[in-house]
Design a protein around this motif. Sequence first.
Motif, PDB file in Angstrom:
ATOM      1  N   THR A 195       2.136   2.748   2.100  1.00  0.00           N
ATOM      2  CA  THR A 195       1.468   2.975   3.250  1.00  0.00           C
ATOM      3  C   THR A 195       3.091   4.138   4.414  1.00  0.00           C
ATOM      4  OG1 THR A 195       0.445   1.687   4.121  1.00  0.00           O
ATOM      5  CG2 THR A 195       0.619   3.214   5.978  1.00  0.00           C
TER       6      THR A 195
ATOM      7  N   ARG B  87      -8.315  -5.732  -5.195  1.00  0.00           N
ATOM      8  CA  ARG B  87      -7.751  -3.866  -5.044  1.00  0.00           C
ATOM      9  C   ARG B  87      -7.143  -3.788  -6.361  1.00  0.00           C
ATOM     10  NH1 ARG B  87      -4.130  -4.164  -0.404  1.00  0.00           N
ATOM     11  NH2 ARG B  87      -4.320  -1.534  -0.589  1.00  0.00           N
TER      12      ARG B  87
ATOM     13  N   GLU C  90       0.938  -1.397   0.191  1.00  0.00           N
ATOM     14  CA  GLU C  90      -0.200   0.029   0.084  1.00  0.00           C
ATOM     15  C   GLU C  90       0.796   1.269  -0.154  1.00  0.00           C
ATOM     16  OE1 GLU C  90      -2.830  -0.546   3.088  1.00  0.00           O
ATOM     17  OE2 GLU C  90      -3.458  -2.757   2.482  1.00  0.00           O
TER      18      GLU C  90
END
Length: 716
Positions: free
Chosen positions: A174, A249, A172
Amino acid sequence: MTDAVRYDRDAGGVVTLTFDQPGQSANVMNADYMTAMGVAVDRLERDRDAGELRGVVLTSAKPTFFAGGDLEMLRDVDRGDLAEFRGFLTNVKTQLRRLERLGRPVVAAINGSALGGGLEIALACHHRVALDDPAVRVGFPEVTLGLLPGAGGIVRSVRLLGLTAALPLLVEGTQLGPGAAVKAGLVDELAATPEDLLTRARAWIEARAAEPEGPVQPWDRKGFRVPGQPADAQGYAALSAAPAMLTSRTHGAYPAPERILAAAVEGSFVDVDTALEIETRYFCDLVTGQVAKNMIGTLWFGRNEVARGASKPPGYEKRPVRTLGVLGAGMMGAGIAHVSAYAGIDVVLADVTADQARAGRDRIAALLDERVAKGRLTPGRRDEVLSRITVTDTGPGMAGPSGLADCDLVVEAVFEDRAVKNAVHAAAERAAPRAFLASNTSTLPITGLAEAVRAPDRFVGLHFFSPVHRMPLVEIIRGVQTSPVTLAAAFDFVRQIGKLPIIVDDGRGFFTSRVFGTYVTEGIAMVVEGVPPAVVENTARTAGFPVGPLAVADEVSLTLLARVRAQEVADLAAEGRTPAPHPAYDVIDAMVGELNRPGKGGGAGFYDYGGDEGKRLWPELAERFATGPGEVPVGDVADRLLFVQALEALRCLNEGVVQTARDANVGTVFGIGFPAWTGGAAQFVSAYGGPAVFTARAKELMARYGDRFQPPPIKW
C-alpha cells in the motif's frame, strides 16, 4: 565525503544530510549510497563526541525523498554473490542502527515520496515530517516486485505500528498519501511548503536537544513490547490463522507475502537486532529467487521501457490530443471517454441516439461518484471531468455525429460486427476530416476495417481492455497502410491518458486476444474432457491467474465469443479456408443459442448470478457437457493453462505480430492477467528452465492433449 550524501553543519550544530546521488533522477540504495552514508555516520559520531552535534535533519535534493533499492543491483544478485550482498545489506542496516542510536535528535524531512528504502531510512529517524503534497507517497511497494523491505522496514514498522496494522501495509504494498501516512502512524506531522518542512524539522530538534540522553527509539527502551502482540492463547490462535488467510489471497503463487509474514511474526518475538537478521535471511531468499527476477524484469524494467517509448516510431515530436471523439457509448466507449476526460481531454461521446450517449455519460458519473464517496476524488474534480464530456447522436443515416470537426482523434467503440464498424468509420471520416481514426476492435483485422475509409494511412487499432479505468494496457495495432506518424500519434495519446502502449502487427486477434482466447478455450476443453469445473477454476487461481477461464469467459460475454468465432468462420470461408476445430466452440454456441446462458451480463453463463448464494458455478455444467473421464492430473491442468498461452505468444513472436519478448511480457501481464509471478508469457519460457526444458514439457502435453501444444521454434 561523496556527493551522494551531502553533510552541512550550521553554526548551531544542526547537521543536514542531503541525499543527492549524482547522475540519477532519484536516490537509490546501492554501493554509492552505502559508502556515502557510512562516511556521514562516521562524521556524525565524531561531531557528537566532540560536543559539536545538536541534531540531524535528513532530506533530499531530488523531487523524491528516496526511491528505494537499486533494482538493477537486486535483479543481478545470484547465489554466487550472496556473501557479498549480505555484507552490503548488513552495512546498510548497521549504519541506520548507528543513526537511530546517535543520542541526538534525528528528523526525516520527507520532501517527496518515500517508498521502500526511503521509508526504511525515515523509520530509523526519531521523527518524520512530510510535505503535504498530493504527489507524495509513503509505503513499502517491494512485495509488488516479489521482494520484502530488507533494510529494516519490516522490523521497524511492526515495532512502531504493531503486527495488525503493519502487515496490510507490508503484504499489500500500500502507498499512502501524506494525510493517510499520519493517520497510519508512519509520519508524525505535515508541512505546507518545503521551507516549512525544514523549519518544523529544526523546531523538533530544538525542542529535544536538551534531553540528557537524547531521543531513544521505542524498541531500544527497556521492557519494550510490540504493540498488540498476543498475550494469551486466544491471541496466538488468531495469529496462527494469518498464514491461511494470506494463502487464500495469494494461492501460494507468490512467495514474498509469505516471507513478509514470517519475518514480521518471528521478528516480533526477539530483540530488534536479531529481528533485523531474520529479515535479512528472508530477503536474501527472495532476491536470489526466480519469481523476483521475473517480476522485476517485467513489472519494473519492461514496463518502464514501454512507457518511455521503446516501441514508438522514432523522429516524431509529442502530439497531444485536445479533443477526442468516441463513437459508441457502451461500456468500452464510456470507459475510453472517462479516462480521456480525466486526463484533461475534451470528449465528444456519440451513440445512435442522444439518450444512449447520455446513458454512457451517466455511467461515467456513477464511477466518479464512487470515488468521491470513498474520499479519492473531490466533488469539484468530479464536476470538472464531467464538464469535458459532450454527448451527441450519430446523425441521420449515419451522416456523422455533430461536434467532431475539431477532433484530433476519433475512436470507434461499437460491437464486433464488420459491417457496423465500416459504416461508423466512414461516417467518422466525413465528420472529422482532419482527425486520426481508430477502432477499439479486439479481434477484427485493422487492414480490412481500413478499407471503409479514404485515408487508410490515418487509420489504426486501439484495443482497450475492460474495465478501461482499471486496466493499464492498450494494444496499438498497425494495419498494412497505417503510417508511422499515425502510430506515433496513437502512442502519444495512450501515454497522455496514462496507459501502457504496445505496438503489434495486424492479424485476427492481434496479439493479446489470440493469447487470451487460448486460455478460455483450454479451460472449456478440460470441462468437456471431464475435469470438474471447480478444479479448472481453482487450479487457475492457484497458478496465479486472477480469474479462472470459465469466470472470465462469462465476464467477456459468451455472446461476444460466439460472435467473434462466427466472424472468423465467415472471413476464412471467403478465403476458401476453415478454422481449426476446437471443442470449446460447440459449448459456447450451445450456451448462447440453445441454453440462453450468454454470460454475466445476461444473468447466467458458466456461473449462476444473483439469488441467495450469489455467484456460483452452474451445477449442471459438467452434466451437460462433460464427455471424458476427467483423468487429467492437477499439475497438467495448471500447465495446460500456462503453456497454451505461452505457446501462442511464441507463435506471435515468430510471426512478427509482437516485436519483442519485452512487449509480449508486458502485454500478457498488464493486458490479459497472465500470472505476474512468471514475468509474462515469454519470460515463462525462459524461467521454466530454458527453451529446451520448456519444449520437452510442451511435447509431453501435445502427446496427451493435442497438436495445439506443439512447440514452435524459439527464435528469440
